[in-house]
Design an enzyme around this catalytic site. Sequence first.
Site, PDB file in Angstrom:
ATOM      1  N   GLU A   1       0.931  -1.170  -0.055  1.00  0.00           N
ATOM      2  CA  GLU A   1       0.024  -0.112  -0.028  1.00  0.00           C
ATOM      3  C   GLU A   1       0.993   1.224  -0.109  1.00  0.00           C
ATOM      4  O   GLU A   1       1.910   1.177   0.660  1.00  0.00           O
ATOM      5  CB  GLU A   1      -0.991   0.110   1.275  1.00  0.00           C
TER       6      GLU A   1
ATOM      7  N   GLY B   1       2.811   1.420  10.746  1.00  0.00           N
ATOM      8  CA  GLY B   1       2.701   0.546  12.207  1.00  0.00           C
ATOM      9  C   GLY B   1       2.284  -0.646  11.764  1.00  0.00           C
ATOM     10  O   GLY B   1       2.683  -1.803  12.494  1.00  0.00           O
ATOM     11  N   ALA B   2       1.265  -0.883  10.991  1.00  0.00           N
ATOM     12  CA  ALA B   2       0.912  -2.418  10.433  1.00  0.00           C
ATOM     13  C   ALA B   2       0.221  -2.305   9.210  1.00  0.00           C
ATOM     14  O   ALA B   2      -0.026  -1.152   8.779  1.00  0.00           O
ATOM     15  CB  ALA B   2      -0.144  -2.745  11.722  1.00  0.00           C
ATOM     16  N   MET B   3      -0.107  -3.423   8.644  1.00  0.00           N
ATOM     17  CA  MET B   3      -0.748  -3.535   7.243  1.00  0.00           C
ATOM     18  C   MET B   3      -1.580  -4.533   7.001  1.00  0.00           C
ATOM     19  O   MET B   3      -1.178  -5.468   7.528  1.00  0.00           O
ATOM     20  CB  MET B   3       0.437  -3.338   6.241  1.00  0.00           C
TER      21      MET B   3
ATOM     22  N   ASN C   1      -2.973  -6.550   5.144  1.00  0.00           N
ATOM     23  CA  ASN C   1      -2.886  -7.758   4.008  1.00  0.00           C
ATOM     24  C   ASN C   1      -4.010  -8.794   4.234  1.00  0.00           C
ATOM     25  O   ASN C   1      -3.788  -9.300   5.485  1.00  0.00           O
ATOM     26  CB  ASN C   1      -1.718  -8.245   3.872  1.00  0.00           C
TER      27      ASN C   1
ATOM     28  N   GLU D   1      -6.584  -3.386  12.354  1.00  0.00           N
ATOM     29  CA  GLU D   1      -6.025  -4.328  11.285  1.00  0.00           C
ATOM     30  C   GLU D   1      -7.086  -5.417  11.024  1.00  0.00           C
ATOM     31  O   GLU D   1      -7.483  -5.609   9.883  1.00  0.00           O
ATOM     32  CB  GLU D   1      -4.860  -4.929  11.232  1.00  0.00           C
TER      33      GLU D   1
ATOM     34  N   HIS E   1     -10.055  -3.667   9.244  1.00  0.00           N
ATOM     35  CA  HIS E   1      -9.800  -3.671   7.629  1.00  0.00           C
ATOM     36  C   HIS E   1     -10.201  -4.835   6.851  1.00  0.00           C
ATOM     37  O   HIS E   1     -10.445  -4.811   5.785  1.00  0.00           O
ATOM     38  CB  HIS E   1      -8.400  -3.453   7.618  1.00  0.00           C
TER      39      HIS E   1
ATOM     40  N   GLU F   1      -9.732   3.747   6.378  1.00  0.00           N
ATOM     41  CA  GLU F   1      -8.939   4.201   7.514  1.00  0.00           C
ATOM     42  C   GLU F   1      -9.712   4.959   8.585  1.00  0.00           C
ATOM     43  O   GLU F   1      -9.545   4.752  10.097  1.00  0.00           O
ATOM     44  CB  GLU F   1      -7.799   5.322   7.203  1.00  0.00           C
TER      45      GLU F   1
HETATM   46 ZN   LIG Z   1      -5.498   1.203   8.569  1.00  0.00          ZN
END
Ligand SMILES: [Zn+2]
Length: 832
Positions: free
Chosen positions: A122, A254-256, A258, A291, A294, A313
């Site tokens: 991303e 920070g984090a993703m 996926n 996450e 998401h 977000e």
């Molecule tokens: Zn996010």
Amino acid sequence: MGEWTPIHYRIHLEPDLERFRFEGNVEILMHAEQPMREISLNALDLAVWKCELLTAGQREACPFTVDPKKEALQIVLPGERTGRISVAIQYTGEINSKMAGFYRTKTTVGGKASYGAVTQFEESDARRAFPCFDHPAMKATFDVELVINASLVAISNAPVKEESALDEGRKVIRFERTPKMSTYLLFFGVGEFVFTEDKGKVLVRVATVRGVEKQARFALAFARKSLEFSEGYYGIAYPLPKLDLIAVADFAAGAMENWGAITFRENLVLHDPEVTSRAGEERICVVVAHEVAHQWFGNLVTPSDWRYLWLNESFATYFGYGVVDHVYPEWDLWHHFLHGQTEVALDRDALRETFPIEIPGGEHVVINVSTAPIIYNKGGSLLREIEAYVGKENFREGLHLYLGKHAYGNAASHHLWESLEEVSSKPISKMMKSWIEQPGFPLVHVKEDDSQLVFTQERFTYQPHESHQEWVIPLAVQVFDAQGGSRTVTTLLEGKSTAIDIGTDVVAYKVNPSHSGFYRVRYHDSRNLHELGSRVKDKSLCAEDRWGLQNDLYALVKKGDLSLEEYLDFLAHYGGEDAYLPLISIGANLYHAYLVMEDKRRERISSVGVSLFEHVLSSIGYDPREGEAHTTSILREHCIWYAVVYGSKGVAEFAQRMFSVLLKGGKVHPDMMKSVFQVGAFSGGGETLDWFAKRSEASDSEHERMNILAALGCFKDRALIERAQQYVLDEVPERNKFVAIGTMAENPYAMPFMWPWYVSSRKKLEQLHPVHYERVLAAVIPWGGLGREEEVKTFFKEKGLEDHSVVRLSLEKLEIHEKMRRVEAERRSDES
Ligand SMILES: [Zn+2]
């Protein structure tokens, strides 16, 4: 003009972790309605050496061109084609050290280092790993196949389908097909991973390197709870058979999220009970919940264009807190939300240099220090406003409808409004357009006129700014009568102004009760403000209102409409304050004012600060207590640091004593480790810096390393500050340099040396990940630039950077700080 739409990707990759290169082969099945001769794909930093059209077992080579500037790969077909075709592309690439695309990461545990390779795509970096249609609306399914060293472990979005041995100590791993999804959500990683598992309907695992498995359990348990809550609340099952949480040492963000393979910075997923504080624990939960949210908001339903990124977000931010609040209601998570999200958003969005949540253009969106407070914090705050407006049940039903309608597809903002409107029958579209499509937010003026309250709105900016913007504001007012009762009156403010009847027996009124509305309030009747002050004192106003009142007042100080003295006078009502939310916010505002003011103007702030924080510490206790409230533990760390900066001898002695325990090899409670480190640096000498360096190298916990980074910014002596600056540049890993620089920039003793250091170290700092470099700019300019505004402005002008959004917003903050300084100096000279 027609276009190709991807249907399916087959990706075959052979990463080499010794030479940090990979060979790739991707086959893309695609479709076009109209005859097309060319295929335009995204590709970046890949050496493409063959493109072929695949037809009925035949391979036909196709000419192609690569345009690095456009990040494009153009393939010319042998003739016009329509319907379905497949192309195969062979290429090689580098496993880079940029923390973007397919990149290397180095983990050190017990002094032993190991390398892995992971992806971060991303917003637009999938093209660094394979040629693709790299746009969120171009959804497809993916088969991933990796050839790796037999001793390593590979992870991707879907579970492993089969694994077979190859020659030369290698093996091939094929993963199950992914759901239909966007390229930016694809993940593959290779390394010395071990899993800590929780088997269930969905297998949940935390992947770490060997030696820290114990630290995986906390996040693992919380991820399960998060997943269960989300499936129940959204009413839509998680579609994959597994969910991995992967700890990645070198990570830019920070984090993703996926799909099925979420990556995290180590301190946001690993938890060591000896080191991790309550604040760190909360952060892990909030990020894991974010996450997991998401997986629905973003992965299942994806923005049809980057301009709608807020749809990902804002919801993830909102539910990040909401889920933790559900699991740990005693943590007062919505108070943390108001301080950590809403307060930050109101501050960011009060700059002239801001933009609508629905990002104009949207093609080149980057989540950075400029955009994040708008699309995460402001967006999340607006969802809280909408939920309060339509009611909890309608909100939930609306989301269920929205997610169900657009599952595996894409959505724009209006799709969300339509769903919420359908279930609530309220004019959401009209209202939300004003909040989403224009920059900034309103300041609501309120005046008494006989038995009426008159409300007028204007855009709130710290600096003068011509604007005729209006918002549709769901207004609420709590009115207090002479008998000691109160009631809430609501109305929709649609034009410039409106009035409501409140009767004649009203003794006080508080606009925006609980601060669910994203706006600031200015009371024009000092009598009413005084009445509200006494309700702060006797706490008949709730903690959210006690927070919001002083915070709106402080914003008016930054705007120049109120003097700092008036704000400090109002704080007299908070002498007996014991709630986390107002205290943490007052702490931040006082510290801000302290940094802005020149030495001789800091005295009163110090004295207000010392008396407030000494009082809080003596009532909650200097030492953490078994079973104390979550917010108390978090508040203590801040109080210790603030009290010491403002010159409290008692608190400094206490913290120094704790630090000497550490120096002698003893232990300190994790909930005060950070502030003890900070005070240790603040009152320490050169040997302290060496001690921190050794401790950081020996540590297996990123939580501890984060505490040390915060302390590195807290030295007092000039020579030591300069040594710490050099240490950050030379020794601190790339991923963490910005952390120490950020705390340094807000250290009153280091502040004057930050600008010259930035100028002399610029070449090195520019090598940082762009998002980190921007954080450095945003930290250094508004503080290090104080007292040298013209020099700083000229510098960026000469470098041709004065139009860069982060530079502009940082220069505007600098202007605001200079103005505050000037206004206070002028006031004082008027008085004398
Ligand atoms: Zn996010």
